[in-house]
Design a protein around this motif. Structure first.
Motif, PDB file in Angstrom:
ATOM      1  N   UNK A  36      29.509  28.087 -22.373  1.00  0.00           N
ATOM      2  CA  UNK A  36      28.661  27.953 -21.797  1.00  0.00           C
ATOM      3  C   UNK A  36      30.345  26.530 -21.606  1.00  0.00           C
ATOM      4  N   UNK A  37      31.056  25.928 -22.766  1.00  0.00           N
ATOM      5  CA  UNK A  37      32.387  25.536 -22.605  1.00  0.00           C
ATOM      6  C   UNK A  37      33.408  26.629 -21.535  1.00  0.00           C
ATOM      7  N   UNK A  38      33.042  27.621 -21.792  1.00  0.00           N
ATOM      8  CA  UNK A  38      33.884  28.700 -21.467  1.00  0.00           C
ATOM      9  C   UNK A  38      33.447  28.839 -19.948  1.00  0.00           C
ATOM     10  N   UNK A  39      32.480  28.676 -19.062  1.00  0.00           N
ATOM     11  CA  UNK A  39      31.425  28.700 -17.765  1.00  0.00           C
ATOM     12  C   UNK A  39      32.707  27.228 -16.968  1.00  0.00           C
ATOM     13  N   UNK A  40      32.194  26.083 -18.070  1.00  0.00           N
ATOM     14  CA  UNK A  40      32.102  24.625 -17.471  1.00  0.00           C
ATOM     15  C   UNK A  40      33.642  24.309 -17.548  1.00  0.00           C
ATOM     16  N   UNK A  41      34.668  24.793 -18.176  1.00  0.00           N
ATOM     17  CA  UNK A  41      36.413  24.693 -18.062  1.00  0.00           C
ATOM     18  C   UNK A  41      37.191  26.153 -16.728  1.00  0.00           C
ATOM     19  N   UNK A  42      36.247  26.704 -16.590  1.00  0.00           N
ATOM     20  CA  UNK A  42      36.325  27.252 -15.339  1.00  0.00           C
ATOM     21  C   UNK A  42      36.925  29.224 -15.691  1.00  0.00           C
ATOM     22  N   UNK A  43      36.812  29.658 -16.905  1.00  0.00           N
ATOM     23  CA  UNK A  43      37.231  30.536 -17.061  1.00  0.00           C
ATOM     24  C   UNK A  43      36.520  31.571 -17.333  1.00  0.00           C
ATOM     25  N   UNK A  44      35.458  31.579 -17.161  1.00  0.00           N
ATOM     26  CA  UNK A  44      34.412  32.309 -16.790  1.00  0.00           C
ATOM     27  C   UNK A  44      33.580  31.719 -15.238  1.00  0.00           C
ATOM     28  N   UNK A  45      33.903  32.883 -14.367  1.00  0.00           N
ATOM     29  CA  UNK A  45      34.057  32.314 -12.810  1.00  0.00           C
ATOM     30  C   UNK A  45      32.721  32.814 -12.564  1.00  0.00           C
ATOM     31  N   UNK A  46      32.498  33.629 -13.110  1.00  0.00           N
ATOM     32  CA  UNK A  46      31.003  34.637 -12.042  1.00  0.00           C
ATOM     33  C   UNK A  46      30.444  35.786 -13.136  1.00  0.00           C
ATOM     34  N   UNK A  47      29.190  36.785 -12.583  1.00  0.00           N
ATOM     35  CA  UNK A  47      29.477  37.452 -13.306  1.00  0.00           C
ATOM     36  C   UNK A  47      29.017  38.642 -12.476  1.00  0.00           C
ATOM     37  N   UNK A  48      29.398  39.710 -12.591  1.00  0.00           N
ATOM     38  CA  UNK A  48      29.476  41.094 -11.321  1.00  0.00           C
ATOM     39  C   UNK A  48      28.606  42.137 -11.617  1.00  0.00           C
ATOM     40  N   UNK A  49      28.035  42.649 -11.151  1.00  0.00           N
ATOM     41  CA  UNK A  49      28.169  44.552 -11.002  1.00  0.00           C
ATOM     42  C   UNK A  49      29.149  45.086 -10.363  1.00  0.00           C
ATOM     43  N   UNK A  50      29.886  46.575 -11.411  1.00  0.00           N
ATOM     44  CA  UNK A  50      30.651  47.399 -10.740  1.00  0.00           C
ATOM     45  C   UNK A  50      29.565  48.014  -9.909  1.00  0.00           C
ATOM     46  N   UNK A  51      29.955  48.091  -8.528  1.00  0.00           N
ATOM     47  CA  UNK A  51      29.660  49.693  -7.863  1.00  0.00           C
ATOM     48  C   UNK A  51      30.570  51.162  -7.905  1.00  0.00           C
ATOM     49  N   UNK A  52      29.807  51.484  -7.995  1.00  0.00           N
ATOM     50  CA  UNK A  52      30.376  52.695  -7.122  1.00  0.00           C
ATOM     51  C   UNK A  52      30.094  53.724  -6.118  1.00  0.00           C
ATOM     52  N   UNK A  53      30.525  52.990  -5.407  1.00  0.00           N
ATOM     53  CA  UNK A  53      30.317  53.100  -4.146  1.00  0.00           C
ATOM     54  C   UNK A  53      30.588  53.908  -3.424  1.00  0.00           C
ATOM     55  N   UNK A  54      31.673  54.468  -3.645  1.00  0.00           N
ATOM     56  CA  UNK A  54      31.797  56.346  -3.314  1.00  0.00           C
ATOM     57  C   UNK A  54      30.956  57.425  -3.476  1.00  0.00           C
ATOM     58  N   UNK A  55      30.007  56.266  -4.224  1.00  0.00           N
ATOM     59  CA  UNK A  55      27.981  57.514  -4.439  1.00  0.00           C
ATOM     60  C   UNK A  55      27.407  57.258  -3.152  1.00  0.00           C
ATOM     61  N   UNK A  56      27.803  55.810  -2.634  1.00  0.00           N
ATOM     62  CA  UNK A  56      26.365  55.754  -1.753  1.00  0.00           C
ATOM     63  C   UNK A  56      27.671  56.715  -0.013  1.00  0.00           C
TER      64      UNK A  56
END
Length: 164
Positions: free
Chosen positions: A41-61
């Motif tokens: 939570x401290x890392x999130x509040x400090x702006x070091x962690x800016x989000x959580x994302x899924x990495x897509x293999x777009x070329x498979x689509x």
């Protein structure tokens, strides 16, 4: 914010698995769940962690065109850079933009449905009178390496090269 070895392990772990449970994260970094969660939570509040994302293999689509573009502006006043950047940040196909020193002003990473779609995008940018003097296009033919995990431990640990 000063990070210790546990903070670095937390950052490494959540980069590799953003869906890791609190319990599994605590176990992985050697803490009990509550102190681990507080650090996260401290890392999130400090702006070091800016989000959580899924990495897509777009070329498979679909067969997507990846294009790198060097851009040089005709003028180098602050207003010229700001005008160009305002448009770039609102253009979804431009997935990354770096202002760089050297022979060009910007490097863009563009994802387009195909080369025709890329060319239509460039034509639109040129027609918007953004001050583009010249641009060079590089079509990505093969991705050799594209990391989404940053080597935080190697970059920030006290015994990293260059810290002597």
């Amino acid at each position: 914010m000063k990070l210790d070895a546990i903070d670095l392990r937390i950052l490494e772990a959540i980069q590799r698995d953003g869906r890791i449970t609190k319990l599994a994260l605590a176990d992985k970094v050697g803490l009990s769940p509550t102190p681990c969660w507080l650090r996260l939570r401290k890392l999130e509040k400090a702006g070091i962690i800016t989000g959580y994302h899924a990495h897509l293999a777009l070329r498979r689509l679909a067969p997507i065109a990846s294009v790198m573009v060097e851009v040089t502006l005709a003028n180098h006043r602050q207003a010229d850079f700001e005008r160009f950047e305002r448009v770039i940040v609102t253009t979804p196909e431009i997935v990354a933009c770096w202002a760089v020193g050297g022979g060009v002003d910007y490097i863009l990473k563009i994802m387009a449905a195909d080369i025709d779609a890329y060319q239509r995008l460039i034509d639109d940018l040129l027609n918007r009178d953004l001050g583009i003097e010249r641009y060079f296009t590089y079509i990505v033919t093969k991705t050799v390496k594209e990391e989404t995990v940053l080597p935080v431990t190697d970059l920030l640990s006290p015994d990293a090269p260059g810290d002597e």
